[in-house]
Motif scaffolding. Sequence first.
Motif, PDB file in Angstrom:
ATOM      1  N   GLN A  53       0.858  -1.172   0.000  1.00 62.40           N
ATOM      2  CA  GLN A  53       0.000   0.000   0.000  1.00 62.40           C
ATOM      3  C   GLN A  53       0.900   1.229   0.000  1.00 62.40           C
ATOM      4  N   PRO A  54       0.520   2.314  -0.709  1.00 63.56           N
ATOM      5  CA  PRO A  54       1.350   3.517  -0.665  1.00 63.56           C
ATOM      6  C   PRO A  54       1.553   4.010   0.768  1.00 63.56           C
ATOM      7  N   PHE A  55       2.785   4.438   1.061  1.00 65.10           N
ATOM      8  CA  PHE A  55       3.128   5.037   2.345  1.00 65.10           C
ATOM      9  C   PHE A  55       2.968   4.074   3.520  1.00 65.10           C
ATOM     10  N   GLN A  56       3.123   2.783   3.204  1.00 66.01           N
ATOM     11  CA  GLN A  56       3.397   1.799   4.253  1.00 66.01           C
ATOM     12  C   GLN A  56       4.804   1.290   3.977  1.00 66.01           C
ATOM     13  N   TYR A  57       5.480   0.868   5.039  1.00 64.98           N
ATOM     14  CA  TYR A  57       6.922   0.667   4.939  1.00 64.98           C
ATOM     15  C   TYR A  57       7.371  -0.705   5.404  1.00 64.98           C
ATOM     16  N   ILE A  58       8.543  -1.105   4.873  1.00 63.69           N
ATOM     17  CA  ILE A  58       9.313  -2.175   5.494  1.00 63.69           C
ATOM     18  C   ILE A  58      10.411  -1.477   6.291  1.00 63.69           C
ATOM     19  N   PHE A  59      10.506  -1.805   7.562  1.00 63.03           N
ATOM     20  CA  PHE A  59      11.510  -1.181   8.421  1.00 63.03           C
ATOM     21  C   PHE A  59      12.697  -2.119   8.601  1.00 63.03           C
ATOM     22  N   PHE A  60      13.874  -1.517   8.773  1.00 62.43           N
ATOM     23  CA  PHE A  60      15.101  -2.271   9.050  1.00 62.43           C
ATOM     24  C   PHE A  60      15.692  -1.728  10.339  1.00 62.43           C
ATOM     25  N   VAL A  61      15.887  -2.607  11.301  1.00 64.60           N
ATOM     26  CA  VAL A  61      16.528  -2.192  12.543  1.00 64.60           C
ATOM     27  C   VAL A  61      17.793  -3.021  12.735  1.00 64.60           C
ATOM     28  N   GLU A  62      18.908  -2.315  12.935  1.00 62.36           N
ATOM     29  CA  GLU A  62      20.169  -2.981  13.239  1.00 62.36           C
ATOM     30  C   GLU A  62      20.465  -2.747  14.711  1.00 62.36           C
ATOM     31  N   PHE A  63      20.911  -3.793  15.397  1.00 61.42           N
ATOM     32  CA  PHE A  63      21.150  -3.650  16.838  1.00 61.42           C
ATOM     33  C   PHE A  63      22.388  -4.430  17.247  1.00 61.42           C
ATOM     34  N   GLU A  64      22.903  -4.104  18.410  1.00 61.55           N
ATOM     35  CA  GLU A  64      24.078  -4.803  18.945  1.00 61.55           C
ATOM     36  C   GLU A  64      23.634  -6.104  19.584  1.00 61.55           C
ATOM     37  N   GLY A  65      24.170  -7.217  19.077  1.00 63.67           N
ATOM     38  CA  GLY A  65      23.798  -8.528  19.614  1.00 63.67           C
ATOM     39  C   GLY A  65      23.910  -9.570  18.525  1.00 63.67           C
ATOM     40  N   HIS A  66      23.955 -10.840  18.912  1.00 60.01           N
ATOM     41  CA  HIS A  66      24.155 -11.932  17.956  1.00 60.01           C
ATOM     42  C   HIS A  66      23.162 -13.039  18.283  1.00 60.01           C
ATOM     43  N   LYS A  67      22.496 -13.539  17.241  1.00 59.95           N
ATOM     44  CA  LYS A  67      21.485 -14.573  17.455  1.00 59.95           C
ATOM     45  C   LYS A  67      22.097 -15.851  18.043  1.00 59.95           C
ATOM     46  N   HIS A  68      23.313 -16.194  17.595  1.00 57.85           N
ATOM     47  CA  HIS A  68      23.922 -17.457  18.042  1.00 57.85           C
ATOM     48  C   HIS A  68      24.876 -17.277  19.221  1.00 57.85           C
ATOM     49  N   ASP A  69      25.068 -16.059  19.651  1.00 55.93           N
ATOM     50  CA  ASP A  69      25.966 -15.801  20.791  1.00 55.93           C
ATOM     51  C   ASP A  69      25.197 -14.888  21.736  1.00 55.93           C
ATOM     52  N   ASP A  70      24.283 -15.506  22.451  1.00 53.08           N
ATOM     53  CA  ASP A  70      23.233 -14.763  23.149  1.00 53.08           C
ATOM     54  C   ASP A  70      23.048 -15.373  24.539  1.00 53.08           C
ATOM     55  N   PRO A  71      24.137 -15.349  25.347  1.00 56.18           N
ATOM     56  CA  PRO A  71      24.118 -16.100  26.618  1.00 56.18           C
ATOM     57  C   PRO A  71      22.938 -15.739  27.535  1.00 56.18           C
ATOM     58  N   ASP A  72      22.557 -14.459  27.587  1.00 57.74           N
ATOM     59  CA  ASP A  72      21.452 -14.077  28.479  1.00 57.74           C
ATOM     60  C   ASP A  72      20.092 -14.026  27.770  1.00 57.74           C
ATOM     61  N   GLY A  73      20.045 -14.540  26.511  1.00 55.14           N
ATOM     62  CA  GLY A  73      18.759 -14.675  25.814  1.00 55.14           C
ATOM     63  C   GLY A  73      18.072 -13.382  25.459  1.00 55.14           C
ATOM     64  N   ARG A  74      18.834 -12.272  25.392  1.00 49.14           N
ATOM     65  CA  ARG A  74      18.194 -10.985  25.079  1.00 49.14           C
ATOM     66  C   ARG A  74      17.744 -10.913  23.621  1.00 49.14           C
ATOM     67  N   VAL A  75      18.590 -11.413  22.699  1.00 53.55           N
ATOM     68  CA  VAL A  75      18.207 -11.391  21.279  1.00 53.55           C
ATOM     69  C   VAL A  75      16.987 -12.291  21.064  1.00 53.55           C
ATOM     70  N   LYS A  76      17.073 -13.485  21.631  1.00 53.55           N
ATOM     71  CA  LYS A  76      15.955 -14.431  21.520  1.00 53.55           C
ATOM     72  C   LYS A  76      14.667 -13.804  22.076  1.00 53.55           C
ATOM     73  N   GLY A  77      14.788 -13.196  23.234  1.00 51.73           N
ATOM     74  CA  GLY A  77      13.625 -12.576  23.872  1.00 51.73           C
ATOM     75  C   GLY A  77      13.011 -11.483  23.017  1.00 51.73           C
ATOM     76  N   ALA A  78      13.881 -10.630  22.447  1.00 51.64           N
ATOM     77  CA  ALA A  78      13.372  -9.525  21.637  1.00 51.64           C
ATOM     78  C   ALA A  78      12.682 -10.068  20.383  1.00 51.64           C
ATOM     79  N   LEU A  79      13.305 -11.059  19.726  1.00 49.78           N
ATOM     80  CA  LEU A  79      12.729 -11.594  18.493  1.00 49.78           C
ATOM     81  C   LEU A  79      11.377 -12.271  18.768  1.00 49.78           C
ATOM     82  N   GLU A  80      11.278 -12.977  19.886  1.00 47.16           N
ATOM     83  CA  GLU A  80       9.995 -13.596  20.259  1.00 47.16           C
ATOM     84  C   GLU A  80       8.920 -12.537  20.475  1.00 47.16           C
ATOM     85  N   LYS A  81       9.317 -11.469  21.154  1.00 46.67           N
ATOM     86  CA  LYS A  81       8.377 -10.395  21.450  1.00 46.67           C
ATOM     87  C   LYS A  81       7.921  -9.707  20.147  1.00 46.67           C
TER      88      LYS A  81
END
Lengths: 331, 331
Positions: free
Chosen positions: B285-313
């Motif tokens: 639809q016009p003026f609807q977007y795909i957003f890209f967010v880059e953040f500090e963290g690694h999906k496979h190196d995520d000892p405290d589960g913060r990346v996993k938690g954010a992606l689930e949310k």
Amino acid sequence: MTAFRKPVVSYLGPAASYSHQAVRQAFSESTWELRPAVTIDDVFDHVQDGHATAGVVPFENSTNGSVVFTLDDLADRSNRYANITITGETYVDVHHCLVGHKVPIPVLEDTTEGSGTCTPTATDPSPLKPRSKPLGSLKHIQRLYSHPQAFGQCTAFISTYLKGVEIFEVSSTSKAAEIVSKDTTGTWAAISSQLAAEMHGLDFLGKSIEDREDNTTRFLIIGTDPSVPSNWDEVKKSLAKSGSKSLVSFTVPHTSPGALADVLACFQAFDLNLTSINSRPSLVQPFQYIFFVEFEGHKHDDPDGRVKGALEKISGVAQSWRWLGSWQRYR
Amino acid sequence: MTAFRKPVVSYLGPAASYSHQAVRQAFSESTWELRPAVTIDDVFDHVQDGHATAGVVPFENSTNGSVVFTLDDLADRSNRYANITITGETYVDVHHCLVGHKVPIPVLEDTTEGSGTCTPTATDPSPLKPRSKPLGSLKHIQRLYSHPQAFGQCTAFISTYLKGVEIFEVSSTSKAAEIVSKDTTGTWAAISSQLAAEMHGLDFLGKSIEDREDNTTRFLIIGTDPSVPSNWDEVKKSLAKSGSKSLVSFTVPHTSPGALADVLACFQAFDLNLTSINSRPSLVQPFQYIFFVEFEGHKHDDPDGRVKGALEKISGVAQSWRWLGSWQRYR
């Protein structure tokens, strides 16, 4: 007796550009002088310096995205446009035409080349089908002039009906029409607006040749007077009907990258809906940014203080920030 | 005996482009075949189809901002690049040269034209001063070829030393050097990399002519294997030292514009620092977007589960979303 001089609205020219259509939509020629400018920077300059009361610049296209030149002027890194605020918006449906010269002797048995579909390839197994057919033979066309954005919006038509034609990128679609109007070989064509074609006396070889029916450009109206208008009560009634939008730019302290989320949380805290978000290089340090957030709400029509509250909260979190205007929603 | 075939890394060509510099920085020619591609789309195609094991594409420049062609391929609106993930990044310091042919007979008394400063005007009272001087006379230069981004990065040098020269926009800086190498009049010049000039046997008329010393382009390395590498323990040690970044794309339900803030709040809830944010038209639809967010963290190196938690949310709030990769931070 002093002759009455109309106030000037500056727009991104040349005449017959899509910006010209936008300015004609938003400003009446009976009360305003519509004056074309060469660049988006020039429109901002004319408004900031008082040579124009208002300006009209493209902000985003529904197919191609943001217009970075306008964002860069709004970023105002060298504080050149300190008085400029956004006072309104308007939208133009962009319909591109293929214009040039019809073949001198019509080739009746072969008026449309090609099958009307792109050839599927390994890399593009289901190519976009062009939405419209040529209005006559295009076999004589050897050169095609237009603005890069217009080429990007007409890919299906070009790859179906204009295979092998040499592409020439020029500064505007109306410039392209002007160049083709001077062609003596009859083999050049341009992608331009209907208005530009008519102005330069060109034949229509195709109409609505854009890939997407909903190809729309949004324009911003800029000015330098952020005060509440005298007919505010009346304005507020239309604001209530259509809604309002505001634009804010900000930078965040680079020592605390989490500050971007902190600023965005300020809008959420006051339940202000974000309608767009953009970023441009800050040009202070590489890969630091100036962010632009557009949201629903009006600085001067803010009965429950949500806009005021968010802006106050932002000033505590952002490194720098600027309110760039509030205006009535157009659609 | 089967001949050993090196794995291929595809990059945005032609040879001697800044992408070529990036790929030489990140991949050893003793173990990889470095293969130029014509467009960014082609690099994505080659990697998706397995013709290349890896790809290198420009992502953003510190002066000009995001490369929308790369964002559009990452947006992957037609699900063409379903297997592509980002596996790394590299940065190239961009130093532009003015290259062409020296004047046949040196004009000794006049080796540098102009005062070395731009003329202040009403609209630009304090113009940018060029950072470097020409290495010889430029009076013979009548045409200047380069990529639009390079023109945008060398404005002070051009407006000081190359006033009135005719500008020709071409598809890459190395293409510009190639065109000038075929000039028989000796009056054409190009803005290109040192590498491209050397490859085409051109003289240096200026070096480091870019406006900003810190002109840097960031490149992404793409691949199709998102699995954890076999030497993971070793990789994790360098990740710990340099840090990691991840990229996620998402769309939000258009009936609830507040959803953008809701998605961004997911990163904040898990204390993940956002390093960049971009948007492109959704083309739904016009003026609807795909957003890209880059953040500090690694999906496979995520000892405290913060990346996993954010992606689930995020999966509970976004309309659609996609993890586009996690990689080691380059700087």
